[in-house]
Design a protein around this motif. Structure first.
Motif, PDB file in Angstrom:
ATOM      1  N   GLU A   1      -6.499   7.606  14.353  1.00  0.00           N
ATOM      2  CA  GLU A   1      -6.683   8.270  14.186  1.00  0.00           C
ATOM      3  C   GLU A   1      -7.216   8.622  12.768  1.00  0.00           C
ATOM      4  O   GLU A   1      -8.371   8.738  11.961  1.00  0.00           O
ATOM      5  CB  GLU A   1      -6.662  10.090  14.857  1.00  0.00           C
ATOM      6  CG  GLU A   1      -6.132   9.944  16.126  1.00  0.00           C
ATOM      7  CD  GLU A   1      -6.736  11.478  16.824  1.00  0.00           C
ATOM      8  OE1 GLU A   1      -6.482  12.240  15.797  1.00  0.00           O
ATOM      9  OE2 GLU A   1      -6.437  11.853  17.267  1.00  0.00           O
ATOM     10  N   SER A   2      -6.157   8.036  12.123  1.00  0.00           N
ATOM     11  CA  SER A   2      -6.968   7.938  10.028  1.00  0.00           C
ATOM     12  C   SER A   2      -7.822   6.891  10.398  1.00  0.00           C
ATOM     13  O   SER A   2      -8.245   6.909   9.203  1.00  0.00           O
ATOM     14  CB  SER A   2      -5.617   8.351   9.858  1.00  0.00           C
ATOM     15  OG  SER A   2      -5.302   6.263   9.723  1.00  0.00           O
ATOM     16  N   VAL A   3      -8.446   5.893  10.689  1.00  0.00           N
ATOM     17  CA  VAL A   3      -9.093   5.296  10.244  1.00  0.00           C
ATOM     18  C   VAL A   3     -10.720   5.553  11.098  1.00  0.00           C
ATOM     19  O   VAL A   3     -11.763   4.552  10.508  1.00  0.00           O
ATOM     20  CB  VAL A   3      -8.678   3.435  11.508  1.00  0.00           C
ATOM     21  CG1 VAL A   3      -7.136   3.411  10.803  1.00  0.00           C
ATOM     22  CG2 VAL A   3      -9.013   3.765  12.180  1.00  0.00           C
ATOM     23  N   VAL A   4     -10.917   6.137  11.262  1.00  0.00           N
ATOM     24  CA  VAL A   4     -11.889   6.687  11.423  1.00  0.00           C
ATOM     25  C   VAL A   4     -13.088   8.108  10.302  1.00  0.00           C
ATOM     26  O   VAL A   4     -11.483   8.788   9.991  1.00  0.00           O
ATOM     27  CB  VAL A   4     -12.329   8.014  12.840  1.00  0.00           C
ATOM     28  CG1 VAL A   4     -13.332   8.379  13.454  1.00  0.00           C
ATOM     29  CG2 VAL A   4     -11.461   6.585  14.023  1.00  0.00           C
TER      30      VAL A   4
ATOM     31  N   ILE B   1     -16.094  10.172  18.903  1.00  0.00           N
ATOM     32  CA  ILE B   1     -15.954   8.410  18.276  1.00  0.00           C
ATOM     33  C   ILE B   1     -14.123   8.514  18.776  1.00  0.00           C
ATOM     34  O   ILE B   1     -14.134   7.124  19.720  1.00  0.00           O
ATOM     35  CB  ILE B   1     -15.640   7.987  16.665  1.00  0.00           C
ATOM     36  CG1 ILE B   1     -17.307   8.115  16.087  1.00  0.00           C
ATOM     37  CG2 ILE B   1     -15.381   7.110  16.215  1.00  0.00           C
ATOM     38  CD1 ILE B   1     -17.612   7.672  15.023  1.00  0.00           C
ATOM     39  N   LEU B   2     -13.786   9.107  18.139  1.00  0.00           N
ATOM     40  CA  LEU B   2     -12.139   9.477  18.996  1.00  0.00           C
ATOM     41  C   LEU B   2     -12.154   8.979  20.234  1.00  0.00           C
ATOM     42  O   LEU B   2     -11.026   8.627  20.902  1.00  0.00           O
ATOM     43  CB  LEU B   2     -11.413  10.629  18.097  1.00  0.00           C
ATOM     44  CG  LEU B   2     -11.603  10.224  16.645  1.00  0.00           C
ATOM     45  CD1 LEU B   2     -10.871  11.939  15.879  1.00  0.00           C
ATOM     46  CD2 LEU B   2     -10.416   9.639  15.844  1.00  0.00           C
ATOM     47  N   ALA B   3     -12.702   9.757  20.400  1.00  0.00           N
ATOM     48  CA  ALA B   3     -12.858   9.764  21.944  1.00  0.00           C
ATOM     49  C   ALA B   3     -12.770   8.971  23.032  1.00  0.00           C
ATOM     50  O   ALA B   3     -12.328   8.377  23.743  1.00  0.00           O
ATOM     51  CB  ALA B   3     -12.913  11.027  22.794  1.00  0.00           C
ATOM     52  N   ARG B   4     -14.256   8.195  22.499  1.00  0.00           N
ATOM     53  CA  ARG B   4     -14.631   6.982  22.745  1.00  0.00           C
ATOM     54  C   ARG B   4     -13.609   6.069  22.592  1.00  0.00           C
ATOM     55  O   ARG B   4     -13.258   4.718  23.630  1.00  0.00           O
ATOM     56  CB  ARG B   4     -15.783   6.963  22.137  1.00  0.00           C
ATOM     57  CG  ARG B   4     -16.356   4.874  22.976  1.00  0.00           C
ATOM     58  CD  ARG B   4     -17.702   5.188  22.441  1.00  0.00           C
ATOM     59  NE  ARG B   4     -18.083   4.126  23.543  1.00  0.00           N
ATOM     60  CZ  ARG B   4     -19.619   4.184  24.432  1.00  0.00           C
ATOM     61  NH1 ARG B   4     -20.479   5.048  24.285  1.00  0.00           N
ATOM     62  NH2 ARG B   4     -20.273   2.707  24.677  1.00  0.00           N
ATOM     63  N   CYS B   5     -13.119   6.273  21.395  1.00  0.00           N
ATOM     64  CA  CYS B   5     -11.972   4.818  20.809  1.00  0.00           C
ATOM     65  C   CYS B   5     -10.761   5.172  21.642  1.00  0.00           C
ATOM     66  O   CYS B   5     -10.900   4.085  22.671  1.00  0.00           O
ATOM     67  CB  CYS B   5     -11.710   4.781  19.743  1.00  0.00           C
ATOM     68  SG  CYS B   5     -12.933   4.825  18.256  1.00  0.00           S
ATOM     69  N   LYS B   6     -10.217   6.265  22.148  1.00  0.00           N
ATOM     70  CA  LYS B   6      -9.167   6.866  23.182  1.00  0.00           C
ATOM     71  C   LYS B   6      -9.178   6.086  24.188  1.00  0.00           C
ATOM     72  O   LYS B   6      -8.460   5.104  25.388  1.00  0.00           O
ATOM     73  CB  LYS B   6      -8.813   7.486  22.887  1.00  0.00           C
ATOM     74  CG  LYS B   6      -7.697   8.409  21.715  1.00  0.00           C
ATOM     75  CD  LYS B   6      -7.882  10.019  21.450  1.00  0.00           C
ATOM     76  CE  LYS B   6      -7.058  10.236  20.580  1.00  0.00           C
ATOM     77  NZ  LYS B   6      -6.988  11.720  20.773  1.00  0.00           N
TER      78      LYS B   6
END
Length: 208
Positions: A33-36, A47-52
């Motif tokens: 998550e630190s890259v977002v 963004i985090l939900a979609r990436c996961k």
């Protein structure tokens, strides 16, 4: 019916899905998550939900419904995810006590059969009780706050320290069941006594 995959190791999210009749396969994304970076908290959880969800969907060979989620607490403009240490959890609670924050959860629901993804965010206001320093230290010592966005679990001991909720309670636990129902409906599914089933697709209201 398609397998339902939860791209999270959260027991609370799994239990919410099970209580409405889903039996999710658990497949954590292990996304860093630190890259977002994002301009707003809402954009960040989207963004985090979609990436996961995308990471887990790419690892699954068959058709499936994949749900990715991410939650944060916003208090006075500060974003609180999971604390990195007990000391940080104590410091955060000293800022949270007696205050009202916004719990945001991003939801990304992917239907790999239709190659469709819907993403949306639910926001719930949470007002915290005034805790003494000793109460805060005792709560943090229980270990519960260290595994939770915002340093509290509404469905655990942390429920003692929440004075008021304005919005969807399940969102504070880990995912919004009403929002999930709407997203499923847009993809052409509904939850019934026997679990997920096909229904007439609804007009999309949430952009991907």
């Amino acid at each position: 019916m398609l397998p339902f995959i939860l791209a999270s190791a959260s027991p609370a999210r799994r239990q919410l899905l099970e209580q409405v009749g889903l039996q999710p396969q658990i497949c954590p994304s292990h996304f860093d998550e630190s890259v977002v970076q994002a301009a707003t908290p809402a954009e960040m959880v989207r963004i985090l939900a979609r990436c996961k969800a995308e990471i887990v969907a790419s690892q699954y060979s068959g058709d499936a419904l994949v749900l990715g989620c991410d939650s944060i607490l916003v208090l006075k403009g500060q974003i609180y995810g999971k604390p990195e240490s007990p000391a940080q959890a104590i410091s955060r609670w000293q800022q949270m006590r007696g205050e009202t924050g916004q719990l945001l959860t991003g939801h990304a629901l992917m239907d790999t059969r239709q190659n469709l993804t819907l993403v949306d965010v639910e926001e719930t206001d949470v007002t915290f009780a005034w805790l003494s320093d000793r109460q805060i230290k005792d709560y943090v010592a229980s270990g519960e706050p260290l595994n939770c966005a915002g340093c509290f679990a509404l469905d655990g001991q942390g429920g003692l320290f929440v004075e008021k909720i304005v919005g969807t309670p399940s969102n504070v636990i880990g995912l919004s069941l009403p929002l999930l129902r709407r997203l499923l409906g847009e993809l052409g599914y509904e939850l019934g006594p026997e679990g997920l089933r096909l229904s007439a697709p609804q007009s999309p209201a949430f952009p991907s």
